[in-house]
Design an enzyme around this catalytic site. Structure first.
Site, PDB file in Angstrom:
ATOM      1  N   GLU A  72       0.843  -1.129  -0.288  1.00 33.26           N
ATOM      2  CA  GLU A  72      -0.067   0.048  -0.058  1.00 33.26           C
ATOM      3  C   GLU A  72       0.766   1.247  -0.015  1.00 33.26           C
ATOM      4  OE1 GLU A  72      -3.661   1.788   2.648  1.00 33.26           O
ATOM      5  OE2 GLU A  72      -1.844   0.506   3.776  1.00 33.26           O
ATOM      6  N   LYS A 175     -10.342   0.353  -1.203  1.00 34.41           N
ATOM      7  CA  LYS A 175     -10.133   0.234   0.498  1.00 34.41           C
ATOM      8  C   LYS A 175     -11.519   0.746   1.070  1.00 34.41           C
ATOM      9  CE  LYS A 175      -7.051   1.142   4.234  1.00 34.41           C
ATOM     10  NZ  LYS A 175      -5.953   1.841   4.717  1.00 34.41           N
ATOM     11  N   CYS A 208      -4.508  -3.009   4.309  1.00 34.14           N
ATOM     12  CA  CYS A 208      -4.235  -2.837   5.502  1.00 34.14           C
ATOM     13  C   CYS A 208      -5.314  -2.783   6.749  1.00 34.14           C
ATOM     14  CB  CYS A 208      -3.567  -1.216   5.645  1.00 34.14           C
ATOM     15  SG  CYS A 208      -2.667  -0.812   6.973  1.00 34.14           S
TER      16      CYS A 208
END
Length: 489
Positions: A72, A175, A208
């Site tokens: 990321e 995300k 993440c």
């Protein structure tokens, strides 16, 4: 570090295997960081990072990798505002709506230079390639206050892109769970994105902070996905949120393969990447004093075809209970407890005052039980404690049974970060969590991962972790549970 463990967990293997690679990238920041850049300046900056990606892709391919994951924020860095990141964004077409190979058809969409470069990288080295970048998507301007469209008339997403080995764009994931990311929007609806490969079947995408939440992680599992791609920019926080320990615990807790690629950045305490299956781990994290540089990991892993969940609880079937110790005797929580903060949560702790013994600690509706034996028996220079937590942490419900080395010899040092330990310990740690989503981890001195000797789950949500013959002193051993349906209730 490479760990090869014994018997697989409750799943079956297809008999085939594939070779995966992840790259921990020491990204190059722009000298004008945080200042708005023109498109040309932003491209020039991203090209510096792409120039690092290229030889890593070549090296991965030379080692037989069929899929390569970059981290990321690896191309542009982070801490942008919504405005300052604008020069870095490209409008990424939806692969579910159109087939497009940016390498062979670069003129179809304008301002897609990064997509073109990544596509050609995948094509040149004949591997599936996963990267993270910024996506600009237009949306209708509406005057309605309930509109999900931002006031400036477009969305900006933190986005994973996947290219097939011939360069075709085959997946795009926005995300869901942003972590103080002012430059980006949460997508209007959670996206559950998978892609198929000829060598290992289906993979699922997450990024993440996503890994701590139901969407998309649990929804991917519920769809039968057991291979997860995890680009991350993870800031390490001891005792319980160290990157490789979290990554390992997810793989063990829900029996998945996890391909995790992190950023390397000393000032922000970012390091820790790996290729994990429920019975093996190839991982890397930098030690103090190591040069700040990238690291390529390559490993051959078996294809996880399917597994049986066995007699496990669902999240609504039961609640944590204080009923008994691991040996079946009635629970008698220690009366000698104290409270101390760990990871911003107020834990109930009890000290391991003997060289061996039994201990129970309760917090609200969770009781944690421990049987332990310290090695060597005369070890008295390090303080250990058993902690329990059941509560809401920033909007989500979590539980933890944690055996930790305290930072000093005083009670108020319990919960502070520790990286080294001399005391080895044989132990059995248990809690009744009322959920099948419990993630185990054992971290030894110098942040070495250990594989628990035994993990057991029962129908009422009881989880037992047993371990002995440690390679180094015990830093932390933790059972971390989640009841996702109670988040934000």
């Amino acid at each position: 570090n490479l760990m090869a463990f014994g018997k697989p967990g409750p799943f079956s293997l297809s008999g085939s295997s594939y070779t995966a690679a992840v790259y921990e990238h020491h990204f190059i920041l722009d000298q004008k960081h945080h200042a708005p850049l023109s498109r040309a300046e932003a491209l020039q900056h991203m090209q510096k990072n792409l120039d690092v990606y290229e030889p890593q892709a070549a090296q991965a391919a030379q080692q037989g990798a069929q899929i390569l994951v970059f981290p990321e924020y690896g191309l542009n860095g982070f801490n942008f505002t919504r405005t300052s990141i604008s020069g870095y964004l490209e409008t990424i077409p939806d692969p579910e709506e159109e087939h497009w190979n940016p390498c062979t058809d670069p003129q179809r969409h304008s301002n897609t230079e990064v997509l073109h470069t990544l596509s050609c990288m995948a094509r040149r080295h004949s591997l599936y390639l996963v990267a993270n970048m910024g996506d600009l998507q237009p949306c209708p301007l509406k005057s309605s206050p309930s509109s999900t469209c931002p006031p400036d008339g477009h969305w900006q997403f933190n986005t994973n892109v996947v290219f097939r080995s011939d360069g075709e764009l085959v997946a795009r994931y926005h995300k869901e769970n942003l972590y103080f990311e002012q430059a980006f929007d949460t997508p209007p609806q959670p996206e559950i994105v998978t892609f198929d490969t000829p060598f290992a079947g289906k993979f699922g995408l997450l990024t993440c902070f996503d890994i701590l939440f139901k969407e998309p992680t649990v929804s991917l599992l519920e769809k039968g996905v057991h291979q997860l791609i995890f680009p991350t920019a993870w800031m390490n926080k001891l005792p319980l949120m160290y990157s490789v320990a979290v990554q390992r615990s997810i793989s063990l807790g829900v029996n998945v393969t996890l391909l995790a690629a992190n950023i390397r950045h000393n000032r922000w305490k970012m390091t820790g990447s790996g290729i994990y299956t429920p019975f093996s781990a190839t991982y890397h994290h930098a030690q103090k004093g190591d040069p700040e540089e990238g690291k390529l990991l390559v490993a051959t892993v078996p294809v996880l075809e399917s597994w049986t969940t066995g007699e496990e609880a669902t999240e609504t079937e039961s609640t944590p209970s204080t009923d008994s110790n691991p040996d079946g005797s009635a629970a008698s929580p220690s009366s000698d407890t104290f409270s101390s903060f760990m990871m911003n949560d107020l834990y109930t702790f009890s000290i391991l005052s003997e060289t061996e013994g039994k201990l129970s600690v309760c917090d609200d509706d969770l009781c944690c039980h421990l049987q332990y034996r310290k090695l060597p028996q005369n070890s008295s220079t390090e303080l250990y404690a058993l902690g329990a937590f059941s509560g809401i942490h920033k909007g989500y419900k979590r539980f933890a049974c944690a055996l930790i080395r305290c930072a000093g010899l005083e009670e108020d040092s319990c919960g502070r970060p520790v990286e080294e330990a001399e005391t080895k310990m044989d132990f059995q740690l248990e809690g009744k969590f009322g959920t099948k989503y419990v993630y185990p981890s054992v971290l030894a001195s110098h942040l070495v991962l250990e594989q628990p000797e035994h993990l057991g789950k029962t129908a009422d949500g009881r989880v037992t972790m047993k371990h002995s013959n440690m390679s180094g002193g015990l830093v932390t051993a933790c059972l971390y549970g989640r009841m996702y349906h109670l988040d934000n209730v």
